[in-house]
Design an enzyme around this catalytic site. Structure first.
Site, mmCIF file in Angstrom:
data_model
loop_
_atom_site.group_PDB
_atom_site.id
_atom_site.type_symbol
_atom_site.label_atom_id
_atom_site.label_comp_id
_atom_site.label_asym_id
_atom_site.label_seq_id
_atom_site.Cartn_x
_atom_site.Cartn_y
_atom_site.Cartn_z
ATOM 1 C CG HIS A 577 -1.866 1.172 1.243
ATOM 2 N ND1 HIS A 577 -2.349 1.691 2.425
ATOM 3 C CD2 HIS A 577 -2.371 1.960 0.268
ATOM 4 C CE1 HIS A 577 -3.124 2.737 2.164
ATOM 5 N NE2 HIS A 577 -3.143 2.920 0.865
ATOM 6 C CG HIS A 582 0.034 6.227 -0.523
ATOM 7 N ND1 HIS A 582 -0.710 7.341 -0.205
ATOM 8 C CD2 HIS A 582 -0.822 5.179 -0.450
ATOM 9 C CE1 HIS A 582 -1.957 6.992 0.038
ATOM 10 N NE2 HIS A 582 -2.056 5.672 -0.094
ATOM 11 C CG HIS A 769 -4.529 3.709 -3.880
ATOM 12 N ND1 HIS A 769 -5.680 4.398 -3.542
ATOM 13 C CD2 HIS A 769 -3.745 3.734 -2.768
ATOM 14 C CE1 HIS A 769 -5.578 4.828 -2.304
ATOM 15 N NE2 HIS A 769 -4.419 4.447 -1.806
ATOM 16 C CG ASN A 773 -7.032 2.852 0.414
ATOM 17 O OD1 ASN A 773 -6.306 3.035 1.392
ATOM 18 N ND2 ASN A 773 -8.146 3.550 0.218
ATOM 19 C CB ILE A 919 -8.169 8.201 0.734
ATOM 20 C CG1 ILE A 919 -8.570 8.105 2.202
ATOM 21 C CG2 ILE A 919 -8.264 6.866 0.047
ATOM 22 C CD1 ILE A 919 -8.779 9.427 2.854
#
Length: 919
Positions: A577, A582, A769, A773, A919
């Site tokens: 993740h 990110h 993602h 997520n 997010i």
């Protein structure tokens, strides 16, 4: 930003009384006057006459014009003029404080009289006298605002008089005269029958903060070589302005993008907050956005983390809008109340309370009373706090209620079954680590001198014995590709001893390997688990567990699975993740803004997929992945969390393997097949993440290929694009500096090269993602299903805890789980991270987002087709979820696999693919 030399010295509202306008105006008597107490000024009349009246005094200044023969309108070649109208759309703040409301009214007045904003047109044509683009007057935006249907927006207008030979406006210089920033939505220029859109969606800084004007280009993409001559210089200077100089501390109004290492996670001034810098040969890592905060130490060079409530810098246009901020505020508010009760309980008892029965956990989703039953003392401070706690518990269910996670919503006991444990490896929140078992014995790549024998305890004999329970031989299982592996051994073993030695917040772990069998009935079942500790002369360090039929083996098997889930949760959060989406995406975003003009077609393609990512990453560094943050306190690796993430980046991250088909082939979960749609065929067809993901991947790939071919006719146009080549070079050599010498980086020489690179990036930001997520709360919100840490090792016969385990195995199991405070902290974070905000922009609506950027109907067709394909993909996924033969998607009480459904309402939905990592 770059400020173009203004041909007018602005006095009151943009009209010049000292310097002359850049272009002639026709002789037409028209004087605009604005009256203010004690002061009246008039603009140059259409007979080139200026009047300045102050306190009743009149001064004729026509000589200021006529005395200088060099002014362009005196030259005979300018024979006519035309009027161009601009409509400026500005977005208001949703909510304003009392003082801001007063300031807003003053600002409206200032805008009405031309003291709010100045704009200046720049032509795509070259002015032969100056050698740069022709420029209009620097003109004020005037008038009372016109309210639109959407109350968030206001419109103002401005008129320009320019020569008929002015050419098409290609850029607008915007100057904000107010003391506060302005959110510019867009500017429409009406030139005769033509309407030209200049998309903004940007914050214009106050001239008080930065005297330089902002440059806004029209919605026509240009490769660098195709840039109209009149705006070519502006293109280069606008790019230069966003790169900064790598010095000084960034201010909130800045739009500067630059790189830095992760040197802001800890605080060397506090012994328990010392953390290593990430982004060096020893601990490589992708680069983050530079903020330039002062250093608090020079060896190592660590940045100040600022004040508690002070936010980390991100470029102004990357900051959350108000709706998004509201989502976070609501999440924090809810988390505050969720954590309040266990926090007070922990304070009263000087320890954090464990779960003692499953009803403790159930109450989190009902009345949220997480205190163990006890009678508070009647006197003293504890009595007061006890009464206070009782009061808090009566606040009401709505405020303190967690939604029941999807994994137990229709079947409270699903998490206990082996089938569900296996299903989540293919259709859970972390379906990206399972791999095909290709050979035996399983061997470690770690140094045997440090970590012991490289050969796994999961021998052929052990696996064959378990496979026989399913009516097949191990040879048959290998031949039919039915054996699979979840291997966290090499990633975790170097950290196990350090993790198990943490004293301030103890947790215990192993390095795990799990073997699965894909049965003939279509279920992925765990066969055997290996849990390893660092080698020791005193005791055994490799333990093998299989499911059994007696009570003791049954409970031991549950504990072994829990340790695997704990490892999976940590790797999921820190590697798959955070690192692979990110952190890896951040350098792409920085390079895109530094090296690609907003006019560049690749910038326009990527821009929707960069929204909010820098802001959410900055917030994570502030309170999630920092020393003492949520990840450290609530996940297995503790204070070694980011070191583990760095080690994974060093050993396994490769850009060329981050695309879905390549990743599936690398893990043996798919085979290359030129006849298949995406060039791969799945080994397990009922692999929901992969089968749905390939549909999304192909749609993205088709869009990107069409788009790239539209703007690049051949390979030469790729290699000659200096901005594009600088962009890719910077991603490799600055953004991922520690990996810059790796041989696997793709070349960028052909349209196919570019298409593959862009497809990877868009997939990571959107589909990948979303898949890893938005299932965090649906799967992780029930602590026993996916504990983020365990606090005890599995007891053995000679261990002190073994007798307690034999007497009350349920209590031992629950006592190993995160404490109540740890659990509610994680649940609050998972719920927030799983929430779509009301202003989410989804992949399926990309055509709406991109429509403003393009006037080319062919390009618009590409995005329309893409959105239509996603509509059909959603239908296909829903059909799959109704197919009773697909056991990993449907069954009694089983939540369907919806993480890659393109659409979603806002909230925690377990579905929906946003354009970006927001997010």
């Amino acid at each position: 930003m770059f400020v173009a030399p203004s041909p007018v010295k602005t006095n009151f509202y943009g009209a010049g009384l000292v310097r002359s306008p850049a272009f002639p105006v026709l002789t037409r008597r028209r004087t605009l006057r604005v009256s203010l107490p004690g002061q009246v000024r008039a603009v140059i009349s259409r007979e080139e006459k200026a009047v300045d009246q102050e306190d009743g005094k009149s001064i004729n200044k026509s000589s200021l014009v006529s005395s200088n023969p060099a002014f362009p309108w005196q030259r005979s070649k300018y024979t006519g003029s035309k009027t161009i109208m601009a409509v400026v759309k500005i977005r208001k703040k949703m909510r304003e404080k009392l003082n801001e409301r007063f300031e807003h009214q003053i600002e409206l007045l200032m805008k009405a009289i031309g003291q709010g904003m100045l704009i200046q047109l720049v032509s795509e044509e070259i002015d032969p006298e100056t050698g740069s683009g022709r420029k209009s007057f620097e003109t004020p935006v005037l008038g009372l605002p016109k309210a639109k249907n959407d109350p968030r927006y206001l419109e103002f207008s401005a008129n320009f008089t320019v020569p008929t030979s002015f050419g098409k406006p290609g850029a607008i210089l915007v100057t904000n005269l107010l003391s506060t920033e302005i959110c510019l939505s867009e500017i429409h220029i009406r030139d005769g029958n033509d309407t030209i859109l200049f998309p903004g969606d940007t914050w214009i800084h106050s001239r008080n903060d930065n005297p330089e004007s902002r440059i806004i280009f029209r919605n026509q993409p240009f490769l660098p070589s195709q840039t109209p001559a009149g705006i070519k210089e502006l293109r280069e200077m606008d790019l230069k302005s966003v790169r900064g100089n790598g010095k000084g501390e960034r201010k909130p109004h800045d739009r500067v993008y630059d790189y830095d290492v992760y040197n802001d996670l800890g605080d060397p001034r506090k012994q328990d907050r010392v953390r290593p810098v990430l982004g060096n040969p020893e601990r490589p890592y992708p680069r983050r956005c530079r903020s330039g905060r002062p250093l608090v130490s020079r060896d190592p060079p660590c940045e100040s983390r600022g004040k508690e409530k002070e936010e980390f810098y991100v470029p102004r246009d990357e900051v959350f809008e108000e709706i998004k901020r509201d989502t976070f505020t609501a999440g924090r508010f809810k988390a505050l109340f969720h954590n309040l009760v266990p926090s007070i309980a922990a304070a009263l008892s000087n320890l954090d309370i464990p779960f003692t029965c499953f009803s403790d956990i159930d109450r989190l989703y009902k009345c949220d009373i997480v205190l163990t039953p006890s009678e508070p003392k009647d006197t003293g401070l504890a009595g007061f706090f006890g009464n206070f706690v009782n009061g808090i518990l009566n606040v009401g269910e709505t405020l303190l209620k967690y939604d029941t996670p999807a994994v137990i919503k229709w079947d409270r006991f699903a998490w206990l079954r082996d089938n569900e444990f296996g299903r989540q490896a293919l259709a859970g929140v972390n379906p990206v680590n399972i791999e095909l078992l290709k050979e035996l014995p399983i061997r470690s790549k770690l140094d045997p001198a440090i970590y012991g024998s490289q050969e796994s305890a999961l021998t052929e004999e052990v696996i064959a014995r378990e496979v026989l329970h399913y009516g097949m031989t191990i040879e048959q299982a290998f031949k039919e590709k039915r054996l699979f592996l979840l291997d966290y051994h090499d990633m975790l073993l170097p950290f196990v001893e350090k993790i198990n030695s943490i004293k301030e917040d103890p947790r215990k772990t192993y390095a795990s390997r799990t073997i699965f069998l894909y049965s003939k009935t279509g279920a992925l079942r765990p066969l055997v688990i290996e849990l390893s500790l660092p080698p020791s002369a005193e005791s055994e360090n490799k333990f093998v567990y299989a499911h059994g039929h007696d009570a003791t083996t049954h409970w031991i098997w549950k504990l072994a699975k829990a340790h695997v889930c704990s490892n999976d949760a940590g790797v999921h959060q820190l590697v798959n993740h955070w690192l692979r989406t990110h952190a890896s995406m951040e350098p792409y975003i920085i390079a895109t803004n530094r090296q690609l003009s907003t006019m560049h077609p690749v910038y326009k393609l990527l821009q929707p997929h960069t929204r909010y990512t820098l802001e959410i990453n900055a917030r994570a560094r502030k309170s999630l992945i920092n020393g003492g943050g949520i990840i450290e306190s609530c996940f297995t690796p503790g204070k070694y969390a980011m070191e583990l993430s760095s080690a994974a980046y060093k050993s396994m991250w490769r850009f060329d393997m981050e695309g879905l088909p390549a990743d599936l082939v690398r893990r043996g979960m798919a085979e290359e097949d030129s006849s298949a749609e995406c060039g791969v065929k799945l080994v397990i067809e009922d692999y929901p993440y992969a089968s749905d993901g390939l549909l999304i991947w192909k749609a993205i790939k088709d869009l990107v290929e069409s788009y790239v071919k539209h703007f690049y006719s051949d390979s030469k146009s790729i290699t000659s694009d200096l901005e594009l080549q600088a962009w890719w070079d910077e991603i490799k050599n600055k953004g991922h500096y520690d990996k810059k010498d790796e041989p696997w980086w793709p070349k960028l020489n052909t349209t196919q090269d570019l298409s593959e690179i862009l497809t990877n990036m868009i997939w990571i930001a959107s589909g990948q993602h979303a898949a890893i997520n938005f299932g965090q709360y649906p799967f992780g919100g029930y602590v026993p299903n996916r504990p983020t840490l365990l606090r005890k090792l599995i007891p053995h016969e000679n261990d002190p805890d073994y007798e307690m385990f034999m007497r009350n195995p349920q209590y031992s199991f629950l006592g190993s789980l995160p404490t109540q405070l740890q659990a509610t902290k994680v649940m609050a974070v998972q719920e927030t991270l799983s929430t779509h905000s009301a202003d989410e922009e989804y992949l399926i609506d990309l055509r709406e987002v991109q429509r403003r950027w393009f006037q080319d109907e062919e390009v618009v067709k590409y995005f329309n087709k893409f959105s239509e394909e996603l509509v059909e993909i959603e239908k296909k996924i829903n059909e799959r979820n109704r197919d009773k033969t697909l056991k990993n998607r449907t069954g009694a009480g089983m939540p369907p696999y919806e993480l890659l459904l393109p659409t979603s309402p806002h909230g925690v939905t377990g579905r929906g693919i946003p354009n970006s990592i927001s997010i």
